[in-house]
Design an enzyme around this catalytic site. Structure first.
Site, mmCIF file in Angstrom:
data_model
loop_
_atom_site.group_PDB
_atom_site.id
_atom_site.type_symbol
_atom_site.label_atom_id
_atom_site.label_comp_id
_atom_site.label_asym_id
_atom_site.label_seq_id
_atom_site.Cartn_x
_atom_site.Cartn_y
_atom_site.Cartn_z
ATOM 1 N N GLY A 1 0.839 -1.202 0.000
ATOM 2 C CA GLY A 1 0.000 0.000 0.000
ATOM 3 C C GLY A 1 0.872 1.250 0.000
ATOM 4 O O GLY A 1 2.010 1.223 -0.482
ATOM 5 N N THR B 1 2.860 -1.231 11.143
ATOM 6 C CA THR B 1 1.394 -1.281 11.268
ATOM 7 C C THR B 1 0.936 -0.787 12.643
ATOM 8 O O THR B 1 1.528 -1.137 13.667
ATOM 9 C CB THR B 1 0.911 -2.735 11.057
ATOM 10 O OG1 THR B 1 1.406 -3.209 9.805
ATOM 11 C CG2 THR B 1 -0.608 -2.812 11.061
ATOM 12 N N HIS C 1 3.359 5.140 20.631
ATOM 13 C CA HIS C 1 3.028 5.899 19.422
ATOM 14 C C HIS C 1 1.544 6.194 19.461
ATOM 15 O O HIS C 1 0.752 5.595 18.763
ATOM 16 C CB HIS C 1 3.392 5.053 18.201
ATOM 17 C CG HIS C 1 3.189 5.757 16.898
ATOM 18 N ND1 HIS C 1 3.731 6.986 16.611
ATOM 19 C CD2 HIS C 1 2.516 5.389 15.780
ATOM 20 C CE1 HIS C 1 3.395 7.331 15.373
ATOM 21 N NE2 HIS C 1 2.651 6.386 14.854
ATOM 22 N N VAL D 1 2.379 3.091 2.494
ATOM 23 C CA VAL D 1 3.633 3.089 3.267
ATOM 24 C C VAL D 1 4.604 2.058 2.690
ATOM 25 O O VAL D 1 5.793 2.349 2.497
ATOM 26 C CB VAL D 1 3.370 2.779 4.766
ATOM 27 C CG1 VAL D 1 4.682 2.723 5.534
ATOM 28 C CG2 VAL D 1 2.452 3.821 5.388
ATOM 29 N N ASN E 1 -5.958 -5.508 12.821
ATOM 30 C CA ASN E 1 -4.549 -5.541 12.412
ATOM 31 C C ASN E 1 -3.735 -6.588 13.163
ATOM 32 O O ASN E 1 -2.744 -7.096 12.637
ATOM 33 C CB ASN E 1 -3.934 -4.146 12.544
ATOM 34 C CG ASN E 1 -4.365 -3.241 11.391
ATOM 35 O OD1 ASN E 1 -5.014 -3.709 10.460
ATOM 36 N ND2 ASN E 1 -4.019 -1.975 11.460
HETATM 37 N N1 APR Z 1 -1.198 -9.787 4.003
HETATM 38 C C1 APR Z 1 -0.528 -8.937 3.196
HETATM 39 N N2 APR Z 1 -0.958 -7.689 2.931
HETATM 40 C C2 APR Z 1 -2.104 -7.289 3.500
HETATM 41 C C3 APR Z 1 -2.846 -8.133 4.367
HETATM 42 C C4 APR Z 1 -2.345 -9.429 4.614
HETATM 43 N N3 APR Z 1 -2.988 -10.286 5.418
HETATM 44 N N4 APR Z 1 -3.932 -7.433 4.774
HETATM 45 C C5 APR Z 1 -3.872 -6.220 4.206
HETATM 46 N N5 APR Z 1 -2.766 -6.131 3.429
HETATM 47 C C6 APR Z 1 -2.325 -5.005 2.596
HETATM 48 C C7 APR Z 1 -3.467 -4.322 1.869
HETATM 49 O O1 APR Z 1 -3.885 -5.093 0.752
HETATM 50 C C8 APR Z 1 -2.820 -2.993 1.490
HETATM 51 O O2 APR Z 1 -2.245 -3.045 0.193
HETATM 52 O O3 APR Z 1 -1.741 -3.973 3.373
HETATM 53 C C9 APR Z 1 -1.735 -2.788 2.546
HETATM 54 C C10 APR Z 1 -1.946 -1.572 3.402
HETATM 55 O O4 APR Z 1 -1.805 -0.454 2.610
HETATM 56 P P1 APR Z 1 -2.669 0.891 2.781
HETATM 57 O O5 APR Z 1 -4.083 0.538 2.956
HETATM 58 O O6 APR Z 1 -2.255 1.820 1.698
HETATM 59 O O7 APR Z 1 -2.190 1.463 4.211
HETATM 60 P P2 APR Z 1 -0.872 2.335 4.507
HETATM 61 O O8 APR Z 1 -1.194 3.766 4.400
HETATM 62 O O9 APR Z 1 0.260 1.789 3.727
HETATM 63 O O10 APR Z 1 -0.660 2.014 6.061
HETATM 64 C C11 APR Z 1 -0.272 0.710 6.486
HETATM 65 O O11 APR Z 1 1.009 1.506 8.335
HETATM 66 O O12 APR Z 1 1.290 3.619 9.201
HETATM 67 C C12 APR Z 1 0.617 2.422 9.331
HETATM 68 O O13 APR Z 1 -1.484 3.053 10.334
HETATM 69 C C13 APR Z 1 -0.878 2.591 9.156
HETATM 70 O O14 APR Z 1 -1.418 0.413 9.958
HETATM 71 C C14 APR Z 1 -1.277 1.201 8.797
HETATM 72 C C15 APR Z 1 -0.082 0.692 7.987
#
Ligand code: APR
Length: 308
Positions: free
Chosen positions: A12, A120, A176, A14, A96
């Site tokens: 995603g 996360t 955090h 991050v 999460n």
């Molecule tokens: N296995 C692999 N990837 C997964 C799973 C899983 N079981 N569940 C979700 N994902 C992926 C999603 O498909 C998505 O592409 O995790 C990614 C998360 O990306 P975003 O929704 O863009 O979130 P992002 O802004 O990157 O934040 C991720 O970091 O800073 C923290 O609070 C934030 O917990 C969040 C994390």
């Protein structure tokens, strides 16, 4: 020099931005993993096709299969749900926790000697999940939070005083979350504590903006949370470990009596090198600072208890 390998779980905002930074710095080969089919492959290919233009030789690829992550030096965990407006980091807890548990179990199996960097949220609680799911020693399970929180504090201090961010240093301890502890006495411009450069009410305002830093971005974006600064902060930790630089950076680690705290992940300054967390960098806290630290630790403890 042998090539390093870094796995980034979660392709995603991050995760992909972290992968881009690592590859474009030529720091390591990067494997992006996500549960969504095609997403990590697509972003991996796109990033690989940028390499000739940017001018680096790091290999970058995407996968849904943990076998491709085998032998990683570092595994960065960003998979999960991001915070939406009005949602606290704590709302994300149960959802999460399940995701982090499952991805860490799989990644740890294929890279048993890696250093885990958890991104996360809610961060400190997710570190507990990762420690348990991996079975790794505490030296190799780190949470990224303090570098980001300190970066935000540095941004606001530098802006307030009209000076370079490079000459501005800040220390933020604790969990955090809203109870994080910006330590103004140890936050400096060219070595001078900001408490000597700014009136108390301004210092307090900057501390409060720092503690609210994540929510400020979420409120503006409306559809997600911060990712440029989180990715840059994660990159700094990865670089210190892979290059064995022994940077002193605030990270969430499992405290074993340091800062009067035990068996809890809380953000404190540590030395980051090839072995991961190589030393806790203990500093003297005033009674008031220790009390704020304890309050922050108690908030983490409450969340961890909810995990069961
Ligand atoms: N296995 C692999 N990837 C997964 C799973 C899983 N079981 N569940 C979700 N994902 C992926 C999603 O498909 C998505 O592409 O995790 C990614 C998360 O990306 P975003 O929704 O863009 O979130 P992002 O802004 O990157 O934040 C991720 O970091 O800073 C923290 O609070 C934030 O917990 C969040 C994390």
């Amino acid at each position: 020099m042998a090539r390093h390998k870094v796995t980034v779980i979660g392709a995603g905002n991050v995760g992909a931005t972290t992968a881009q930074r690592i590859a474009e710095a030529g720091l390591a080969d990067v494997v992006l993993v996500d549960i969504v089919e095609g997403l990590p492959q697509g972003k991996g290919l796109d990033l690989a096709e940028a390499a000739p233009v940017v001018g680096h030789d790091a290999r970058i690829s995407g996968t849904n299969d943990y076998a491709d992550t085998a032998g990683s030096d570092i595994v960065v965990v960003t998979s999960g749900l991001a915070r939406q407006p009005g949602m606290s980091r704590d709302d994300l807890l149960a959802k999460n926790a399940g995701i982090v548990r499952s991805v860490v179990e799989q990644a740890a199996k294929h890279s048993p000697d890696s250093v885990l960097i958890v991104v996360t949220n809610p961060l400190d609680a997710m570190c507990h999940v990762a420690l348990q799911a991996s079975g790794f020693p505490r030296e190799r399970v780190l949470g990224m939070a303090g570098v980001l929180d300190s970066a935000r504090f540095r941004t606001f201090i530098a802006e307030e005083l009209g000076v370079s961010v490079e000459d501005t240093h800040a220390f933020v301890l604790g969990g955090h979350g809203d109870t994080m502890v910006p330590l103004s006495r140890y936050s400096t411009v060219a070595g001078v504590p900001i408490t000597e450069l700014l009136p108390p009410d301004r210092v307090k305002a900057l501390e409060e903006r720092t503690a609210n830093g994540g929510a400020e971005v979420v409120a503006l974006l409306k559809t997600g949370s911060a990712f440029y600064a989180p990715a840059a902060s994660t990159f700094e930790m990865v670089e210190s470990i892979l290059h064995d630089r022994k940077r002193v950076l605030p990270c969430a680690i499992l405290l074993q009596g340091e800062f009067k705290t035990r068996d809890l992940f809380v953000g404190v300054p540590v030395v980051l090198g090839a072995a991961g967390m190589e030393r806790v960098f203990e500093i003297e806290l005033t009674d008031e600072e220790q009390a704020a630290f304890d309050r922050s630790a108690a908030a983490v403890s409450e969340l961890v208890a909810k995990l069961g």
